[in-house]
Scaffold this active site. Sequence first.
Site, mmCIF file in Angstrom:
data_model
loop_
_atom_site.group_PDB
_atom_site.id
_atom_site.type_symbol
_atom_site.label_atom_id
_atom_site.label_comp_id
_atom_site.label_asym_id
_atom_site.label_seq_id
_atom_site.Cartn_x
_atom_site.Cartn_y
_atom_site.Cartn_z
ATOM 1 N N LYS A 33 -12.230 -59.782 -66.265
ATOM 2 C CA LYS A 33 -12.288 -60.606 -65.041
ATOM 3 C C LYS A 33 -11.550 -59.907 -63.898
ATOM 4 O O LYS A 33 -12.071 -59.772 -62.794
ATOM 5 C CB LYS A 33 -11.641 -61.985 -65.281
ATOM 6 C CG LYS A 33 -12.409 -62.858 -66.253
ATOM 7 C CD LYS A 33 -11.772 -64.225 -66.365
ATOM 8 C CE LYS A 33 -10.356 -64.190 -66.921
ATOM 9 N NZ LYS A 33 -10.233 -63.637 -68.269
ATOM 10 N N THR A 34 -10.324 -59.491 -64.194
ATOM 11 C CA THR A 34 -9.542 -58.844 -63.139
ATOM 12 C C THR A 34 -10.214 -57.534 -62.727
ATOM 13 O O THR A 34 -10.291 -57.201 -61.542
ATOM 14 C CB THR A 34 -8.107 -58.595 -63.642
ATOM 15 O OG1 THR A 34 -7.566 -59.857 -64.038
ATOM 16 C CG2 THR A 34 -7.234 -58.004 -62.563
ATOM 17 N N ASP B 130 -7.666 -64.356 -58.217
ATOM 18 C CA ASP B 130 -7.563 -64.114 -59.668
ATOM 19 C C ASP B 130 -6.801 -65.280 -60.302
ATOM 20 O O ASP B 130 -6.061 -65.991 -59.622
ATOM 21 C CB ASP B 130 -6.801 -62.799 -59.919
ATOM 22 C CG ASP B 130 -7.043 -62.253 -61.330
ATOM 23 O OD1 ASP B 130 -7.833 -62.848 -62.088
ATOM 24 O OD2 ASP B 130 -6.451 -61.217 -61.674
ATOM 25 N N GLU B 131 -6.972 -65.498 -61.599
ATOM 26 C CA GLU B 131 -6.240 -66.538 -62.339
ATOM 27 C C GLU B 131 -6.396 -67.915 -61.671
ATOM 28 O O GLU B 131 -5.425 -68.656 -61.490
ATOM 29 C CB GLU B 131 -4.738 -66.190 -62.437
ATOM 30 C CG GLU B 131 -4.443 -64.805 -63.001
ATOM 31 C CD GLU B 131 -4.417 -64.744 -64.521
ATOM 32 O OE1 GLU B 131 -4.707 -65.762 -65.159
ATOM 33 O OE2 GLU B 131 -4.132 -63.658 -65.052
ATOM 34 N N GLN C 65 -6.759 -70.396 -70.554
ATOM 35 C CA GLN C 65 -5.467 -69.750 -70.296
ATOM 36 C C GLN C 65 -4.676 -70.501 -69.231
ATOM 37 O O GLN C 65 -3.783 -69.933 -68.601
ATOM 38 C CB GLN C 65 -5.688 -68.309 -69.848
ATOM 39 C CG GLN C 65 -6.277 -67.433 -70.933
ATOM 40 C CD GLN C 65 -6.365 -65.989 -70.484
ATOM 41 O OE1 GLN C 65 -5.355 -65.323 -70.301
ATOM 42 N NE2 GLN C 65 -7.569 -65.502 -70.278
ATOM 43 N N ARG D 58 -2.709 -60.827 -75.431
ATOM 44 C CA ARG D 58 -2.175 -59.687 -74.660
ATOM 45 C C ARG D 58 -2.253 -58.412 -75.481
ATOM 46 O O ARG D 58 -2.120 -57.314 -74.988
ATOM 47 C CB ARG D 58 -0.687 -59.902 -74.253
ATOM 48 C CG ARG D 58 -0.356 -61.099 -73.385
ATOM 49 C CD ARG D 58 -1.178 -61.182 -72.160
ATOM 50 N NE ARG D 58 -2.318 -62.063 -72.374
ATOM 51 C CZ ARG D 58 -3.424 -62.018 -71.623
ATOM 52 N NH1 ARG D 58 -3.531 -61.184 -70.638
ATOM 53 N NH2 ARG D 58 -4.429 -62.833 -71.870
HETATM 54 P P1 ATP Z 1 -7.066 -61.805 -68.757
HETATM 55 O O1 ATP Z 1 -7.831 -63.068 -68.965
HETATM 56 O O2 ATP Z 1 -6.083 -61.580 -69.839
HETATM 57 O O3 ATP Z 1 -6.504 -61.701 -67.380
HETATM 58 P P2 ATP Z 1 -9.242 -60.130 -67.912
HETATM 59 O O4 ATP Z 1 -10.499 -60.852 -68.199
HETATM 60 O O5 ATP Z 1 -8.768 -60.159 -66.510
HETATM 61 O O6 ATP Z 1 -8.132 -60.591 -68.931
HETATM 62 P P3 ATP Z 1 -9.050 -57.286 -67.640
HETATM 63 O O7 ATP Z 1 -7.568 -57.173 -67.615
HETATM 64 O O8 ATP Z 1 -9.789 -57.133 -66.352
HETATM 65 O O9 ATP Z 1 -9.464 -58.623 -68.379
HETATM 66 O O10 ATP Z 1 -9.679 -56.239 -68.664
HETATM 67 C C1 ATP Z 1 -9.146 -56.068 -69.964
HETATM 68 C C2 ATP Z 1 -9.259 -54.604 -70.362
HETATM 69 O O11 ATP Z 1 -10.603 -54.252 -70.545
HETATM 70 C C3 ATP Z 1 -8.713 -53.676 -69.322
HETATM 71 O O12 ATP Z 1 -8.026 -52.625 -69.970
HETATM 72 C C4 ATP Z 1 -9.962 -53.169 -68.630
HETATM 73 O O13 ATP Z 1 -9.765 -51.886 -68.079
HETATM 74 C C5 ATP Z 1 -10.949 -53.126 -69.764
HETATM 75 N N1 ATP Z 1 -12.348 -53.286 -69.337
HETATM 76 C C6 ATP Z 1 -12.866 -54.261 -68.582
HETATM 77 N N2 ATP Z 1 -14.206 -54.103 -68.402
HETATM 78 C C7 ATP Z 1 -14.540 -52.986 -69.075
HETATM 79 C C8 ATP Z 1 -15.777 -52.275 -69.283
HETATM 80 N N3 ATP Z 1 -16.932 -52.701 -68.758
HETATM 81 N N4 ATP Z 1 -15.733 -51.163 -70.037
HETATM 82 C C9 ATP Z 1 -14.584 -50.737 -70.582
HETATM 83 N N5 ATP Z 1 -13.381 -51.341 -70.421
HETATM 84 C C10 ATP Z 1 -13.355 -52.457 -69.677
HETATM 85 MG MG MG Z 2 -7.003 -60.833 -65.663
#
Ligand code: ATP
Ligand code: MG
Length: 746
Positions: free
Chosen positions: A35-36, A220-221, A251, A632
């Site tokens: 997402k981030t 975000d969040e 979350q 995490r």
């Molecule tokens: P959270 O809910 O914990 O905030 P999130 O959904 O924001 O998580 P991110 O932190 O954006 O998730 O991504 C998690 C990990 O996955 C990061 O290390 C990111 O670089 C990697 N990632 C995200 N998308 C891809 C992709 N398409 N290919 C490879 N790695 C990815």
């Molecule tokens: Mg995130």
Amino acid sequence: MTTDDLLANLNPSQHAAVSSFADTLAILAGPGSGKTHTLTSRTAWLLAQGLQPWNVIVATFTVKAAREMKERIGKLIGNGLESKLILGTFHSIARRYLTRYGHMIGIQKDFGIADSADSLAIIKRIVKRHDFTIDPKVARSRISGRKAKGNGYNDEGSGVSSKGPKKSVEAQEFECCYNEYEAALQRSNLLDYDDLLLRCVDLLRKYPSCVSNVEAVLIDEFQDTNVVQFDLMRLFASQRKRITIVGDPDQSIYGFRAAEIKNYKRMLHQYPDTVTIALEENYRSSGAILLAALSVIEQDSSRVEKSLMPTHTVGTRPVLRKLSNAHQEAEWIVTEIQRCMGMTGDLLDLNDIAILLRSASLSRHIESALGKAGIPYRMVGGLRFYDRVEVKTILDYLRVINQPDNNDALSRVINTPSRRIGEATIRALLEEADQSKITLWSLILGAVQGRGATKTKLAKLTEKGISEFVNIILTARKKISDLENPISTVELIKFICKQTDYENWLKDHHADVHGARWDNVQELITQAGDFQDLVAAGYEDESLPEIDGLEQGEESGHLSRFLANVALASEVKHDEDGGPGTAQITISTIHAAKGLEWPVVFIPATYQGSIPHSRSEDSNEERRLLYVAMTRAKALLYMSIPLKNSQGEETTLSPFLSPPSLAPLLDQRGPSLQSSTIQSISQILRRPLPSAESISKSAADLYSMEDDLFPVGGEDIDMDNESRYSTNWNPSYTRGQKPAKRQKIE
Ligand code: ATP
Ligand code: MG
């Protein structure tokens, strides 16, 4: 980077989200689904579409997240313009607008920020002065509710407990606290956290043209925004309704701070054309970790189910280990860290490890065990560096120098180091100042300069002490306002230390630990230096675009900005990029670990009363908190429970980890870290296998073979081969079905 490059490494749903032409876009998805990453890429994409960075607002939840996001966008766009984005936490963005345009709604220049500790200190003083019975913390949260209400947010909407006090005595006490608290803030030219958001809402409602330039707003969040933040978002986007939000209802962990899961429904109501996109692949955690985490969150039958599949299908099962007490638990964690570091060689370093705590108070044993083993660590979140007494004292000096009307900061440092000004005298002076409706500073300045004699009788020595103090502040103020050659914050801190002979004072007063305390002061100097460098490099650019017909206030000075940065930081910045010499493990509260990730995560104290916390009323929120903590971890997850808590009382395992269905998903001893485990870690982290010479042969001997293992649930586990099992993801696993089978992969 071209637009194609930007989109190249995204999966189809991420791709669709990043390049969507929808005006309002909601991305709802589980942890680690990117997402981030998607929000960051979308910001870069919008800039590539021709939006100017100063017309784009990006709100994140923590200062650390904001920094990381800025860096990631920087890498994507590669032209340095990321520093021009209006990017930060809601509070810091609100502060930016109030600094610039606050004069239009009567906010004084150079206002300070009262953090929650300051607010509480002010309220405690009021309660003490009147000998009230009201609990200052209760009063603080009611004040917060009242303020929200005054701004048009009703009780229900603000979510802050602001129900009218029932008893009339209590009601009167509260009324008095409220009025005096507001007056104290005003006299000291302070805004508290609520004020920052509420006054910004006020500003933008009255003067929407302040944000007439804003083309896009990204949040975000989103699951942790409250109603006031939701309104701020709407106001930011009032000109051009282009909004992207990302979030995960599973979350949501800030309900206690009035965060509103309902905001998503509000979003759909306010913006009926919102396009919602789901992301269903988890890129962060091993299948084994994700499976265990999902089994925890799926116990909440009221949640809306969503699909989340791991991209790393293998991995080592999370550990759940029983230890006899908190001390032993801490020792075990340290041994596991040493074993893990030894056996994975240069595959991992200390920066890859985090210990996540339900509450800050659990850190004592762990800190001491790490200290004994010589393992460096940084503290994050509720364990604030800035709250340490020696750091707070220097910060209070800085605050008084920046804004002498700050009664609270002034009364804390006027006698530090000792100037023979006793507690009683300080109280009497404060009282006198309050009664004369002037600030403590005006009062003592008058006394020293022979104007307006104070009524409080001062002894000769006390008078001398006060005069010494006033001189330090006046000299320092001259230095910061020297337009030709203003003193830097670093030099200013050194000046304070010298004038107060602070190092020797620490030696005299804290003989046993003065070294560590003095190190913290040095660390503060380093941080002030880092901040100065960031500002000089234009990385902390605060400018907002000029808007016709609006008069911008002056930019605030260096010192003001440094102090605001400290007040708004929820954590310490501490050798974050640390090279091999400076690697440190992270100890954080779970709340502050939101959105972050580490290869190795420890979650100690997984007992009833700790998680769920005994003071929490919302068990679902506590479960989500454990879910956030577990998700995490990328490769290794260690959970543990001491059979006795710090008070020596017997504990029982957290109900979130007790269901029998979880038992086969957890390992009760700890991974053997044999070659197959190391291979899977390297795969998950996309890092090369460790070099043979970096692996310590003796580390294997640390593997604990004790048999005080914890019978979780009912299943009998084959102990001999236990550590060699890994869980393979079973794609057919859904709620209610049998969990994935264990498979031997060695
Ligand atoms: P959270 O809910 O914990 O905030 P999130 O959904 O924001 O998580 P991110 O932190 O954006 O998730 O991504 C998690 C990990 O996955 C990061 O290390 C990111 O670089 C990697 N990632 C995200 N998308 C891809 C992709 N398409 N290919 C490879 N790695 C990815
Ligand atoms: Mg995130």
